[in-house]
Design an enzyme around this catalytic site. Structure first.
Site, PDB file in Angstrom:
ATOM      1  N   TYR A 294      -6.183   6.588   4.082  1.00  0.00           N
ATOM      2  CA  TYR A 294      -6.363   5.536   3.073  1.00  0.00           C
ATOM      3  C   TYR A 294      -5.643   4.252   3.466  1.00  0.00           C
ATOM      4  O   TYR A 294      -6.220   3.157   3.463  1.00  0.00           O
ATOM      5  CB  TYR A 294      -5.878   5.980   1.685  1.00  0.00           C
ATOM      6  CG  TYR A 294      -5.693   4.761   0.822  1.00  0.00           C
ATOM      7  CD1 TYR A 294      -6.796   4.097   0.320  1.00  0.00           C
ATOM      8  CD2 TYR A 294      -4.423   4.200   0.624  1.00  0.00           C
ATOM      9  CE1 TYR A 294      -6.656   2.910  -0.389  1.00  0.00           C
ATOM     10  CE2 TYR A 294      -4.282   3.019  -0.075  1.00  0.00           C
ATOM     11  CZ  TYR A 294      -5.396   2.387  -0.579  1.00  0.00           C
ATOM     12  OH  TYR A 294      -5.254   1.207  -1.251  1.00  0.00           O
TER      13      TYR A 294
ATOM     14  N   ASP B 188      -9.205   5.980  -2.065  1.00  0.00           N
ATOM     15  CA  ASP B 188      -8.057   6.427  -2.859  1.00  0.00           C
ATOM     16  C   ASP B 188      -8.578   7.141  -4.108  1.00  0.00           C
ATOM     17  O   ASP B 188      -9.769   7.395  -4.230  1.00  0.00           O
ATOM     18  CB  ASP B 188      -7.165   5.239  -3.221  1.00  0.00           C
ATOM     19  CG  ASP B 188      -7.821   4.368  -4.271  1.00  0.00           C
ATOM     20  OD1 ASP B 188      -9.063   4.384  -4.358  1.00  0.00           O
ATOM     21  OD2 ASP B 188      -7.102   3.696  -5.016  1.00  0.00           O
TER      22      ASP B 188
ATOM     23  N   GLU C 245       0.821  -1.208   0.000  1.00  0.00           N
ATOM     24  CA  GLU C 245       0.000   0.000   0.000  1.00  0.00           C
ATOM     25  C   GLU C 245       0.858   1.263   0.000  1.00  0.00           C
ATOM     26  O   GLU C 245       0.533   2.241  -0.659  1.00  0.00           O
ATOM     27  CB  GLU C 245      -0.949   0.005   1.201  1.00  0.00           C
ATOM     28  CG  GLU C 245      -2.057  -1.033   1.122  1.00  0.00           C
ATOM     29  CD  GLU C 245      -2.941  -0.878  -0.102  1.00  0.00           C
ATOM     30  OE1 GLU C 245      -2.964   0.207  -0.713  1.00  0.00           O
ATOM     31  OE2 GLU C 245      -3.617  -1.856  -0.465  1.00  0.00           O
TER      32      GLU C 245
END
Length: 380
Positions: A138, A156, A55
């Site tokens: 996020y 996102d 991520e």
DNA sequence: CAACCGTGGCT
DNA sequence: TAGCCAAGGTT
């Protein structure tokens, strides 16, 4: 009690979702994702650490770009413990070329934080996750939903685009206030039975089908749910403000030779390209000759007296918020040991051990070329 | 809130 | 070509 002129995001979200088939949408999206998702290495298991690394690497970065970096990174640092024990220089070397280098420094700091505060296991609590450096709203949502199955939103750029079209929301998605609205919407939509598939499905849909320029609506599994498609307005969304023009800066850099070594310095953390190595550089003043600028900057900022011998190459490099016109000179060392806080004389064949930004990597490459042609010349 | 923080690919 | 774009976070 005072009432605001504009509705709270929660109220607006509820109003927007009036008449929307939430249950049907969840099923169609999750079903599509289960069948059509790409086979990506970070989807092979649910190791929270690998989800975390992926991520962070994927922040503002394409899947194809991040992929080889991810494989090398988890090979070298397979666990939080392994990463926490790493040297920052080694982490940055693995990150070299990926950009946004504070991500790498924060990831290392975060790993050490997880070792000290959480016994080496990434917490599954939203507030604890948010305290870890480099984990924002996020990334916290992604880790919680994908690794721990928690029904929280993960908003996102894909999700902003998909939801703005799906629900025909016309606010500028780049404004923080709009982000709060979409977080409310995503929270209301997330499928409690499979938050991981739902959130990844939303992003996968944005990446593969609901793309920015030419959305493939005819292939879309949730076309029947989409208000923008029904109105024929999918190409108008998401609404975005215009980007500011970026300033151009004239820069000089120098390859200062002292025997087989050249001078490089480590850029201070917190600034542009922080923590990376670079050749001595600085801004040319208006109306200053390029070579004079090089000599002045080397003297003033780096404590080096040199004889500027000639230009090696020009590099035009565009960052997200500024542009460099960089002219690189070769110089012969005359005097001074170098005064940069993190300066070093390094033999040319050892430069590959250090992490350079893309712009200065081109200088290293040019030196390799010089060496090769010099050797070729010597053989004749 | 708005500015800062990389890079490479695409149109 | 110049601008836009990509699984954002920090200050």
């Amino acid at each position: 009690m005072k009432r605001r002129a504009t509705a709270e995001p929660a109220d607006r979200a509820a109003a927007i979702l009036q008449g929307f088939d939430v249950a049907g949408f969840r099923c169609r999206l999750v079903d599509w994702f289960r069948h059509q998702q790409r086979d990506l290495p970070w989807r092979r298991d649910r190791d929270p650490y690998k989800i975390w690394v992926s991520e962070v690497m994927l922040q503002q970065t394409r899947v194809e770009t991040a992929l080889p970096y991810f494989l090398r990174f988890v090979e070298r640092f397979p666990t939080v413990e392994a990463l926490a024990a790493a040297e920052e220089a080694d982490v940055l070397k693995l990150w070299e070329g990926l950009g946004y280098y504070s991500r790498a420094r924060n990831l290392l700091r975060g790993a050490r934080q997880v070792m000290e505060e959480f016994g080496g296991v990434l917490p599954d609590d939203p507030e604890e996750l948010a305290r870890i450096k480099g984990i924002g709203p996020y990334t916290a949502g992604a880790i919680l939903s994908i690794a721990y199955g928690r029904p929280v939103p993960a908003v996102d750029g894909n999700v902003l685009r998909v939801l703005s079209r799906l629900l025909l929301v016309e606010e500028d998605v780049q404004k923080p206030g709009t982000r709060r609205l979409f977080t409310q919407l995503a929270a209301a939509l997330v499928c409690p039975d499979d938050p991981s598939a739902f959130n990844q499905g939303l992003m996968e849909l944005g990446a593969l089908v609901c793309t920015p320029r030419a959305p493939k609506c005819l292939l879309c599994p949730v076309r029947e749910d989409c208000r923008a498609y029904a109105a024929g307005r999918e190409r108008e969304l998401p609404a975005k403000g215009k980007r500011k023009a970026i300033p151009t800066v004239d820069m000089v850099a120098a390859v200062v030779w002292r025997g087989a070594a050249v001078y490089v310095y480590r850029r201070p953390e917190g600034g542009l390209l922080g923590g990376l190595w670079a050749f001595p550089d600085g801004e040319r003043r208006a109306d200053e000759a390029w070579e004079a600028a090089a000599a002045r900057i080397l003297r003033e900022r780096y404590g080096l007296a040199v004889a500027v011998s000639g230009p090696l190459l020009d590099v035009v490099h565009t960052f997200s918020h500024c542009r460099w016109n960089l002219r690189v000179f070769q110089c012969a060392w005359v005097a001074g040991d170098g005064a940069a806080p993190d300066g070093r004389w390094v033999e040319v064949d050892k430069l590959d051990e250090l992490a350079f930004p893309a712009s200065h990597k081109k200088i290293v490459a040019a030196l390799d070329g010089e060496t090769v042609s010099a050797r070729r010349g010597a053989l004749r």
